[in-house]
Design an enzyme around this catalytic site. Structure first.
Site, PDB file in Angstrom:
ATOM      1  N   HIS A 121      -4.432   0.836  10.914  1.00 44.70           N
ATOM      2  CA  HIS A 121      -5.428   0.154  10.078  1.00 44.70           C
ATOM      3  C   HIS A 121      -5.089  -1.339  10.111  1.00 44.70           C
ATOM      4  O   HIS A 121      -3.910  -1.707  10.246  1.00 44.70           O
ATOM      5  CB  HIS A 121      -5.286   0.723   8.657  1.00 44.70           C
ATOM      6  CG  HIS A 121      -6.330   0.290   7.683  1.00 44.70           C
ATOM      7  ND1 HIS A 121      -6.335  -0.958   7.095  1.00 44.70           N
ATOM      8  CD2 HIS A 121      -7.388   0.952   7.160  1.00 44.70           C
ATOM      9  CE1 HIS A 121      -7.355  -1.033   6.258  1.00 44.70           C
ATOM     10  NE2 HIS A 121      -8.016   0.104   6.283  1.00 44.70           N
ATOM     11  N   ASP A 198       2.926   3.352   6.572  1.00 45.83           N
ATOM     12  CA  ASP A 198       1.647   3.190   5.881  1.00 45.83           C
ATOM     13  C   ASP A 198       1.222   4.598   5.464  1.00 45.83           C
ATOM     14  O   ASP A 198       0.805   5.407   6.293  1.00 45.83           O
ATOM     15  CB  ASP A 198       0.643   2.556   6.851  1.00 45.83           C
ATOM     16  CG  ASP A 198      -0.768   2.518   6.283  1.00 45.83           C
ATOM     17  OD1 ASP A 198      -1.017   3.183   5.252  1.00 45.83           O
ATOM     18  OD2 ASP A 198      -1.623   1.855   6.888  1.00 45.83           O
ATOM     19  N   GLN A 201      -3.085   7.288   3.742  1.00 44.34           N
ATOM     20  CA  GLN A 201      -3.826   8.545   3.921  1.00 44.34           C
ATOM     21  C   GLN A 201      -2.952   9.767   3.743  1.00 44.34           C
ATOM     22  O   GLN A 201      -3.483  10.885   3.634  1.00 44.34           O
ATOM     23  CB  GLN A 201      -4.479   8.583   5.318  1.00 44.34           C
ATOM     24  CG  GLN A 201      -5.516   7.512   5.571  1.00 44.34           C
ATOM     25  CD  GLN A 201      -6.768   7.669   4.704  1.00 44.34           C
ATOM     26  OE1 GLN A 201      -7.029   8.708   4.104  1.00 44.34           O
ATOM     27  NE2 GLN A 201      -7.547   6.602   4.618  1.00 44.34           N
ATOM     28  N   LYS A 224      -7.121   6.208  -3.460  1.00 44.28           N
ATOM     29  CA  LYS A 224      -7.403   7.276  -2.495  1.00 44.28           C
ATOM     30  C   LYS A 224      -6.841   8.613  -2.982  1.00 44.28           C
ATOM     31  O   LYS A 224      -6.928   9.619  -2.286  1.00 44.28           O
ATOM     32  CB  LYS A 224      -6.793   6.927  -1.131  1.00 44.28           C
ATOM     33  CG  LYS A 224      -7.448   5.711  -0.467  1.00 44.28           C
ATOM     34  CD  LYS A 224      -6.902   5.491   0.912  1.00 44.28           C
ATOM     35  CE  LYS A 224      -7.207   4.124   1.470  1.00 44.28           C
ATOM     36  NZ  LYS A 224      -8.595   3.938   1.903  1.00 44.28           N
ATOM     37  N   CYS A 365     -11.860  -0.267   9.738  1.00 41.79           N
ATOM     38  CA  CYS A 365     -10.739  -1.227   9.707  1.00 41.79           C
ATOM     39  C   CYS A 365      -9.666  -0.858  10.719  1.00 41.79           C
ATOM     40  O   CYS A 365      -8.468  -1.056  10.467  1.00 41.79           O
ATOM     41  CB  CYS A 365     -10.132  -1.354   8.312  1.00 41.79           C
ATOM     42  SG  CYS A 365     -11.250  -2.034   7.120  1.00 41.79           S
TER      43      CYS A 365
END
Ligand code: PLP
Length: 409
Positions: A121, A198, A201, A224, A365
């Site tokens: 991303h 990261d 998600q 999220k 993104c």
């Protein structure tokens, strides 16, 4: 197995009508919906004990501080981290930027290499581009295979004694690929590199244990994972955090201040200058309670079940759409990107919206992946969460069929 029909009762927005149809919300990779419990926590804070934290001696401030800090403890436990290693941020982007601006600027030097992947991303790419340019470092990228996995056969070539940082997404927001971050971390550490994950998600959708992975930095966003926007968390291994300098300076993050100098407060609040996002942090704690009660193993198992179902029924449309990502649902999250050479993804998104179905269309993104590696202008993306059902997947399939008819395909 989770019961999505029961779960749905907690989410008032799922009863909203869009163009006269009940909402089918399949844009969870962008942001999730919020249960009543989280919404109630927010209003209870503002109605009953709105107050600043860490500085008041009055009852409301003491309560706000207790709630703010107990949320931190819950969140830290959720990822198996000590609570003094968990910094509140605005979200994943803010967390990664904090690492780049503090640890990165001071530790990444000319000639060093930063190893990323082609599926990052922009949040886990642009901060490293800026840092590399400023400090004279080089960016390298683990390629993505045809099926949508990382090409790890390249890892021992790309990872060298020059690598200072490996920064990788645990789950791709375009392909859903779950990357083997624990193994990559082991190899990075063996060569003296640091590892950032990261987890935007992954933390919302699967069990994540920072101790087990062994990573040095891990960032995620509340919005999220059933929590409010504007809050997120950054885990930093204690020994590293102790060496880092704060990037924002002002109230709360200081211990002693004279006219000419200041000393820093304890960890982690030396990284939280100014009045923090109190209500949203406390409400993220409630989102964590909600997910903990369901059990993250159960969340992952349900999403795997739904993804298996979706991949299966979507096969019927494979003459008209290309579906991206690893076919094995145990190696991916509940994210399905697809593309029709005939109909632009934005048109697909608009036609589905008229039928009450919210999906995402665009580059998500991740332009180097979508435009570069996949060579597409954009993809359409359906992404699921705990409240989505097989019936909703069927509605997606029906609506995609109608979309094809609408465009005379
Ligand atoms: N990383 C990944 C993989 C994401 O999917 C996202 C958001 O879509 C981000 C980072 C950025 O998260 P935020 O916008 O909450 O900072």
């Amino acid at each position: 197995m989770l019961n999505p029909k029961e779960i749905r009762k907690d989410f008032p927005i799922l009863n909203v009508n869009v163009h006269g149809k009940q909402l089918v919300y399949l844009d969870n990779a962008a942001t999730s919906q919020k249960p009543n419990q989280v919404i109630d926590t927010l209003t209870a804070y503002y109605r009953n004990y709105n107050s600043n934290v860490h500085r008041g001696v009055h009852t409301l401030s003491i309560k706000a501080t207790e709630q703010y800090e107990s949320a931190r403890e819950k969140i830290a436990k959720f990822i198996n981290a000590p609570s003094d290693s968990l910094i509140y941020t605005k979200g994943t982007t803010d967390g990664i930027n904090l690492v780049a601006h503090s640890w990165g600027l001071e530790n990444i030097e000319s000639g060093d290499e930063i190893l990323l992947t082609e599926m990052e991303h922009h949040s886990n790419l642009v901060p490293w581009q800026i840092l590399a340019e400023k400090n004279g470092a080089t960016l390298k990228f683990i390629p993505v295979t045809e099926s949508g996995a990382l090409d790890l056969s390249q890892l021992n070539i790309l990872l060298t004694s020059k690598t200072k940082l490996v920064a990788i997404t645990q789950m791709s927001n375009v392909l859903g690929t779950i990357n083997p971050v624990k193994e990559i971390c082991r190899q990075a550490h063996a060569l003296g590199a640091y590892m950032l994950i990261d987890a935007a998600q992954s933390v919302p959708h699967m069990p994540v244990d920072v101790e087990d992975i062994g990573c040095d930095f891990l960032a995620f966003s509340s919005h999220k994972m059933l929590g409010p926007t504007g809050i997120g968390c950054l885990y930093i291994k204690k020994a590293i955090l102790e060496t880092m300098n704060p990037v924002n300076h002002g109230g709360d993050m200081v211990k002693e201040v004279t006219l000419n100098q200041a000393t820093w407060n304890d960890l982690p609040i030396r990284f939280e200058a100014g009045t923090p996002n109190i209500a949203d942090a406390i409400a993220l704690g409630t989102a964590i309670d909600y997910l903990t009660e369901l059990g993250m193993d159960q969340v992952q198992a349900y999403e795997e079940h739904l993804t298996t179902y979706a991949l299966d029924v979507l096969k019927g449309l494979s003459e008209d759409f290309i579906f991206y990502g690893i076919p094995d649902p145990t190696k991916r999250g509940a994210i399905i990107s697809f593309y029709s050479p005939e109909i632009h993804p934005h048109d697909i998104g608009t036609v589905l919206d008229r039928q009450g179905i919210a999906i995402r269309a665009g580059h998500h993104c991740a332009m180097p992946l979508v435009n570069g590696r996949l060579g597409l202008p954009a993809t359409a993306r359906a992404s699921f969460y705990i409240y989505n059902t097989e019936e909703e997947v069927d509605m997606l399939v029906d609506s995609l069929k109608k979309t094809l008819q609408y465009f005379n395909r």
